[in-house]
Each structure stands twice: as structure tokens, then as C-alpha cells.
Design an enzyme around this catalytic site. Structure first.
Site, short mmCIF file in Angstrom:
data_model
loop_
_atom_site.label_atom_id
_atom_site.label_comp_id
_atom_site.label_asym_id
_atom_site.label_seq_id
_atom_site.Cartn_x
_atom_site.Cartn_y
_atom_site.Cartn_z
N LYS A 80 0.82 -1.22 0.00
CA LYS A 80 0.00 0.00 0.00
C LYS A 80 0.85 1.27 0.00
O LYS A 80 0.52 2.24 -0.66
CB LYS A 80 -1.02 0.00 1.14
CG LYS A 80 -0.46 -0.22 2.51
CD LYS A 80 -1.59 -0.41 3.53
CE LYS A 80 -1.05 -0.48 4.95
NZ LYS A 80 -0.02 -1.52 5.19
N ARG A 93 12.56 -6.87 3.25
CA ARG A 93 12.44 -5.43 2.96
C ARG A 93 13.59 -4.64 3.60
O ARG A 93 13.97 -4.88 4.73
CB ARG A 93 11.12 -4.90 3.51
CG ARG A 93 10.98 -3.39 3.37
CD ARG A 93 9.56 -2.93 3.45
NE ARG A 93 8.99 -3.02 4.79
CZ ARG A 93 7.74 -2.65 5.06
NH1 ARG A 93 6.96 -2.20 4.12
NH2 ARG A 93 7.28 -2.77 6.29
N ARG A 95 -6.92 2.64 10.55
CA ARG A 95 -6.58 1.23 10.79
C ARG A 95 -7.50 0.58 11.81
O ARG A 95 -7.31 -0.59 12.13
CB ARG A 95 -5.15 1.15 11.30
CG ARG A 95 -4.16 0.70 10.24
CD ARG A 95 -2.77 0.76 10.83
NE ARG A 95 -1.88 -0.17 10.22
CZ ARG A 95 -0.74 0.19 9.62
NH1 ARG A 95 -0.39 1.44 9.54
NH2 ARG A 95 0.03 -0.72 9.11
N ARG A 150 13.67 -2.46 9.01
CA ARG A 150 12.79 -1.94 10.06
C ARG A 150 12.74 -2.93 11.22
O ARG A 150 12.67 -4.13 11.01
CB ARG A 150 11.38 -1.73 9.49
CG ARG A 150 11.20 -0.36 8.86
CD ARG A 150 9.90 -0.23 8.13
NE ARG A 150 8.72 -0.65 8.88
CZ ARG A 150 7.46 -0.49 8.45
NH1 ARG A 150 7.24 0.07 7.29
NH2 ARG A 150 6.44 -0.90 9.17
N ARG A 183 1.85 -8.19 13.82
CA ARG A 183 1.21 -7.15 13.00
C ARG A 183 0.06 -7.71 12.17
O ARG A 183 -0.97 -7.08 12.01
CB ARG A 183 2.26 -6.49 12.08
CG ARG A 183 3.21 -5.59 12.86
CD ARG A 183 4.47 -5.29 12.06
NE ARG A 183 4.24 -4.50 10.87
CZ ARG A 183 5.09 -4.45 9.84
NH1 ARG A 183 6.21 -5.16 9.87
NH2 ARG A 183 4.82 -3.69 8.80
#
Ligand code: AMP
Length: 217
Positions: A17, A131, A92, A164, A175
């Protein structure tokens, strides 16, 4: 004159996103707001919000709604957003969605579409553990699908790449659980408003972007 348009990019962590929001904003010539980026920036600069948010971000949990809405409101009331904006990572929770609706009515914005990019957990784990992001310019890489030319160095600005803290397997699972419990009810909420557009996020970035563009045209 019609109200400025707002587009929300929604979906589980790692759905792309943020990537799509970054592509869409310049296309529409409006700013891109990422709540996750704003919170990480607040943590880095040690503001009151940052101090409060840090433990939530590290654990993969959502910061309290009151904090999220405050940060979002501050961002969207900036004058750069007066012609509309693209936002990802917000809302969210249902509470955030309701407060956001009220805020947009107050500011006379039109929440045009919610682009819901979906991918399964298996794919999320693959993507997020690989990532890497640039500390300097925020460019995002993936060790498998989009590696930097030189290990740990950003192709765009030469900055250092980092992983991260919340992109480790354990935190990703937290998450995803948080997403399923607190965020996925938004799908029905926006479906009922006739604003939801479903997009298959397992496709290549360009293909997803084609669908995003079609949805907003
Ligand atoms: P993201 O960069 O969108 O993956 O967000 C990273 C983290 O920031 C999340 O795991 C949360 O801890 C926090 N966060 C981002 N957006 C929100 C939100 N709308 N409400 C609460 N917490 C958020």
C-alpha cells in the site's frame, strides 16, 4: 466546484500500500501521507508523540486511536493537502475510520475510494523479512524482488539501507494478527459506503498500479 478528493490505500502489512501510494500521489499531483512514516519520524526525532509511539511500533501493535488521529489530523490540515491527498496506513481501526469520516466532512473533503490491496500471510512474510529501506530518502527495496545494485546502499541517494525493527518474523506475525482483528473490519465498513475497490496485491507492482489507476480514473 467539487470537493478535493481523498484516496485511502488499505491492506495488510506488506501488501504494497505504501509503494502504491507513493506512485499514485505524483500521478494525481497531490501529497502522499503515510502514518507509519510520520510515526517513525516522530520516534526518530524524539517528540512527545514519538516517545509514546515507540514501544507500540517496536512491538508491532497499533498506537492508541487518539494518537493516530492527532497525527493524521495534523498532516491533512496542512495547506499542501488543500487539493486532496493520498493516505496509507490510516485509518486502521473502526474508531479511526469514523473519526476520519467526521474530519473529512468538517474539512469539506470527499473520501473518493478506498483501494484495498490484499495478500496472504505467506507472501507477507516473504516480502517483509526481505524489505530494506533507505535511512536517508526512504526508498524501499526487497532483497529478492528488488535488490539494491550495491549491498546495503541506496541506488537513489547512496544512503545506508536498514531493516525496520518491526520487519522480523515474530513482529510481522503480531502485525498480521493486529491487522486481522482491528483493521480488516474496515473492509465491510467501506463496502457498505460503496467506496471499496478490491485489488489483488500478489501481482507485480506495475500491474497493481494499473489497477489502482483504473480505480481512481
Ligand atoms: P506501517 O509503516 O504502515 O507498516 O506502520 C508501522 C507501525 O506504525 C504500525 O505497526 C503501528 O505501530 C503504527 N501505525 C501506523 N499507522 C497506524 C494507525 N493508523 N493507527 C495506529 N498505529 C499505526
Amino acid at each position: 466546484m467539487s470537493s478535493p478528493k481523498v484516496y485511502v490505500l488499505a491492506g495488510p502489512p506488506g501488501s504494497g500500500k505504501g509503494t502504491q501510494a507513493k506512485l499514485l500521489a505524483p500521478e494525481l499531483k497531490v501529497p502522499h501521507i503515510s502514518l507509519g512514516d510520520l510515526l517513525r519520524e516522530a520516534v526518530r526525532s524524539g517528540t512527545e508523540v514519538g516517545k509514546l509511539a515507540k514501544s507500540y511500533l517496536d512491538a508491532g501493535k497499533l498506537v492508541p486511536d487518539s494518537v493516530a488521529i492527532k497525527v493524521a489530523e495534523e498532516a491533512v490540515t496542512k495547506k499542501e493537502c488543500r487539493n486532496g491527498f493520498v493516505i496509507d496506513g490510516f485509518p486502521r481501526t473502526l474508531e479511526q475510520a469514523k473519526l476520519f469520516d467526521a474530519l473529512l466532512i468538517k474539512l469539506k473533503f470527499d473520501l473518493s475510494k478506498v483501494l484495498y490491496i490484499d495478500i496472504p500471510l505467506k507472501e507477507i512474510l516473504k516480502r517483509l523479512t526481505g524489505r530494506r529501506s533507505c535511512r536517508n530518502c526512504g526508498a524501499v527495496y526487497n532483497l529478492t524482488s528488488k535488490p539494491p545494485k550495491v549491498e546495503n546502499v541506496c541506488d537513489v541517494c547512496g544512503g545506508e539501507l536498514y531493516q525496520r525493527k518491526d520487519d522480523t518474523e515474530d513482529v510481522i506475525k503480531v502485525r498480521f494478527g493486529v491487522y486481522e482483528k482491528q483493521t480488516s473490519p474496515l473492509v465491510d465498513y467501506y463496502k457498505k459506503q460503496g467506496k471499496l475497490v478490491y485489488i489483488d496485491g500478489t501481482q507485480k507492482v506495475d500491474q497493481v498500479f494499473k489497477e489502482v489507476c483504473k480505480a481512481v480514473s
